[in-house]
Design a protein around this motif. Structure first.
Motif, PDB file in Angstrom:
ATOM      1  N   THR A  73       0.824  -1.203   0.000  1.00  0.00           N
ATOM      2  CA  THR A  73       0.000   0.000   0.000  1.00  0.00           C
ATOM      3  C   THR A  73       0.863   1.260   0.000  1.00  0.00           C
ATOM      4  O   THR A  73       1.966   1.272   0.551  1.00  0.00           O
ATOM      5  CB  THR A  73      -0.938   0.022   1.217  1.00  0.00           C
ATOM      6  N   ARG A  75      -0.673   4.005   1.145  1.00  0.00           N
ATOM      7  CA  ARG A  75      -1.431   4.842   2.078  1.00  0.00           C
ATOM      8  C   ARG A  75      -0.683   5.105   3.378  1.00  0.00           C
ATOM      9  O   ARG A  75      -0.793   6.177   3.963  1.00  0.00           O
ATOM     10  CB  ARG A  75      -2.773   4.186   2.376  1.00  0.00           C
ATOM     11  N   LYS A  76       0.096   4.143   3.845  1.00  0.00           N
ATOM     12  CA  LYS A  76       0.728   4.261   5.153  1.00  0.00           C
ATOM     13  C   LYS A  76       2.009   5.081   5.105  1.00  0.00           C
ATOM     14  O   LYS A  76       2.287   5.898   5.984  1.00  0.00           O
ATOM     15  CB  LYS A  76       1.024   2.879   5.727  1.00  0.00           C
ATOM     16  N   GLN A  77       2.846   4.853   4.085  1.00  0.00           N
ATOM     17  CA  GLN A  77       4.120   5.554   3.977  1.00  0.00           C
ATOM     18  C   GLN A  77       4.535   5.557   2.517  1.00  0.00           C
ATOM     19  O   GLN A  77       4.861   4.524   1.964  1.00  0.00           O
ATOM     20  CB  GLN A  77       5.189   4.874   4.839  1.00  0.00           C
ATOM     21  N   LYS A  82      10.168   8.588   6.509  1.00  0.00           N
ATOM     22  CA  LYS A  82       8.805   9.015   6.801  1.00  0.00           C
ATOM     23  C   LYS A  82       8.899  10.335   7.557  1.00  0.00           C
ATOM     24  O   LYS A  82       9.587  10.432   8.561  1.00  0.00           O
ATOM     25  CB  LYS A  82       8.095   7.971   7.659  1.00  0.00           C
ATOM     26  N   HIS A  93      -1.586   9.423  -1.718  1.00  0.00           N
ATOM     27  CA  HIS A  93      -1.754   8.772  -0.425  1.00  0.00           C
ATOM     28  C   HIS A  93      -2.935   7.810  -0.383  1.00  0.00           C
ATOM     29  O   HIS A  93      -3.290   7.332   0.698  1.00  0.00           O
ATOM     30  CB  HIS A  93      -1.931   9.823   0.675  1.00  0.00           C
ATOM     31  N   THR A 298       4.301   0.038   1.714  1.00  0.00           N
ATOM     32  CA  THR A 298       4.305  -0.693   2.985  1.00  0.00           C
ATOM     33  C   THR A 298       3.615  -2.030   2.781  1.00  0.00           C
ATOM     34  O   THR A 298       2.570  -2.098   2.118  1.00  0.00           O
ATOM     35  CB  THR A 298       3.567   0.111   4.074  1.00  0.00           C
ATOM     36  N   ARG A 300       1.216  -4.878   3.335  1.00  0.00           N
ATOM     37  CA  ARG A 300      -0.098  -4.977   3.982  1.00  0.00           C
ATOM     38  C   ARG A 300      -0.184  -6.171   4.925  1.00  0.00           C
ATOM     39  O   ARG A 300      -1.027  -6.198   5.828  1.00  0.00           O
ATOM     40  CB  ARG A 300      -1.198  -5.130   2.919  1.00  0.00           C
ATOM     41  N   ASP A 313       3.552  -4.288   7.692  1.00  0.00           N
ATOM     42  CA  ASP A 313       3.961  -2.918   8.034  1.00  0.00           C
ATOM     43  C   ASP A 313       5.431  -2.638   7.760  1.00  0.00           C
ATOM     44  O   ASP A 313       5.921  -1.552   8.088  1.00  0.00           O
ATOM     45  CB  ASP A 313       3.632  -2.563   9.487  1.00  0.00           C
TER      46      ASP A 313
END
Length: 406
Positions: A73, A75-77, A82, A93, A298, A300, A313
């Motif tokens: 994904t 979306r997380k980073q 970061k 994002h 990242t 999932r 993660d």
């Protein structure tokens, strides 16, 4: 996956294969390091900097991560390191299906007819800046051209006045510098300033004087998803994202082209003699000098990549800079090869869901830059070594040149 594989992979998590930020980087040192990493470790390496992360340096690994939205994904980073979070900025994002409504609008503004209509203004901006440089002769092509040219192009593309566009360029440049040194307070402050600028652009469209078919911000305001207008905070985040991404990468990459041609006078002469070769030369330089090495995804879930067990993660940097020289895909990948047979396989602009929508405009900007610079000069030479950007971009920040007028 066997227990042996997992044990080996757990041990790999403790490894420290490379430092992403090093003092004294040269125009060739990062590529030398990435080639050694690929040869020694394969397509996936480990760093303990920035709280620990994987770096995909092989072509297959980068392509797998960027195109497999089920396992990875954005979306997380979306970048390593970061940095301070200041809001969700579509479409970067978001993953499908949420991101699709924004890409649908954005993609409309990068079609071939729109690029053809924009080209005269882009060429006019390029020639005005290059005329100043060639007349001056001893120049820094990054500071005096590459850092200014995107602001003029962006003003035209976004229907902004040049002053606003130059303000965006100035603030975004300092913002990126702060990200590189993990100055979180400055990142938050300048990101807030960029949101203020983005909100001002949106407010100026509230009168309805801008055609949604001709103005990207107005297009976002008029768009719907599932019968509802796009959320105001998401439109703000989207405009905020767009006004930065169009400034940074072209600035970094432009200087790379000038360095390469300064070091290859035969290619300079060949392109001057036959400008029809310039688009192919730009494409090979995009492969050879891809500016991204810190874009990220990242995991999932617990999964596997390149024979290594990844945990849910885990952040993975997508090192386009390395992948596009992977010799398992690009024969003699460290060398410039005009009309390379498989050049379309390069991933300088990404691939799949999050491929760069602005690639047609970037290609136009680079082509025009070389067409006009070569036409105005008989040669150019480096007067000292270029100064390099640091992770997460790869490329030049300063390129001192001696332009010899045609």
């Amino acid at each position: 996956m066997t227990n042996t594989d997992l044990t080996w992979s757990d041990a790999r998590r403790a490894d420290h294969d490379f430092d992403p930020v090093r003092d004294g980087e040269t125009f060739t040192s990062a590529h030398e390091e990435f080639r050694a990493l690929r040869e020694r470790h394969g397509g996936l390496v480990r760093s303990q900097e920035y709280d620990g992360f994987w770096a995909a340096v092989g072509y297959d690994e980068v392509l797998s991560v960027m195109t497999d939205i089920e396992r990875f994904t954005t979306r997380k980073q979306n970048a390593i390191p970061k940095f301070a979070f200041t809001g969700v900025r579509p479409p970067l994002h978001l993953d499908p299906p949420e991101h699709t409504a924004y890409r649908r609008v954005i993609n409309r503004f990068f079609t071939p007819p729109r690029m053809r209509a924009l080209e005269p203004a882009v060429r006019a901006a390029s020639t005005a800046l290059l005329d100043e440089l060639v007349a001056e002769r001893w120049v820094d092509v990054c500071k005096q051209y590459a850092h200014r040219f995107p602001a003029y192009v962006f003003a035209e593309f976004f229907n902004l006045d040049v002053e606003t566009s130059e303000l965006i360029k100035s603030v975004s440049g300092t913002y990126v510098d702060a990200i590189q040194v993990l100055d979180h307070e400055t990142v938050k402050s300048l990101s807030g300033r960029l949101y203020e600028i983005a909100q001002g652009i949106i407010d100026s469209r509230a009168s309805g004087d801008y055609d949604p078919e001709e103005d990207l911000t107005a297009g976002l305001l008029a768009a719907e998803h599932d019968g509802e207008p796009l959320p105001a905070d998401m439109i703000l985040g989207c405009v905020r994202q767009l006004i930065v991404t169009g400034m940074v990468a072209p600035s970094v990459f432009t200087g790379n082209m000038f360095v390469h041609l300064a070091r290859d006078p035969e290619l300079q002469a060949q392109l001057r003699a036959d400008p029809s070769l310039i688009p192919d030369a730009v494409e090979e330089m995009l492969r050879l000098y891809s500016p991204y090495r810190g874009m990220a995804r990242t995991a999932r879930e617990d999964t596997e990549l390149g024979g290594v067990a990844l945990k849910k993660d885990d952040p993975i940097a997508l090192v386009y800079t390395s992948a596009n020289r992977d010799e398992s895909v690009f024969e003699d990948g460290e060398s410039f090869v005009l009309n390379r047979p498989n050049i379309t396989k390069h991933i300088a602009f990404g691939r799949g869901t999050h491929s760069c929508p602005g690639a047609p405009l970037a290609r136009m900007m680079m082509r025009i830059t070389l067409e006009e610079a070569l036409a105005r000069t008989s040669s150019w030479n480096l007067t000292s070594e270029p100064e390099m950007a640091i992770w997460a971009e790869w490329g030049t920040r300063s390129v001192p040149l001696d332009f010899v007028r045609a």
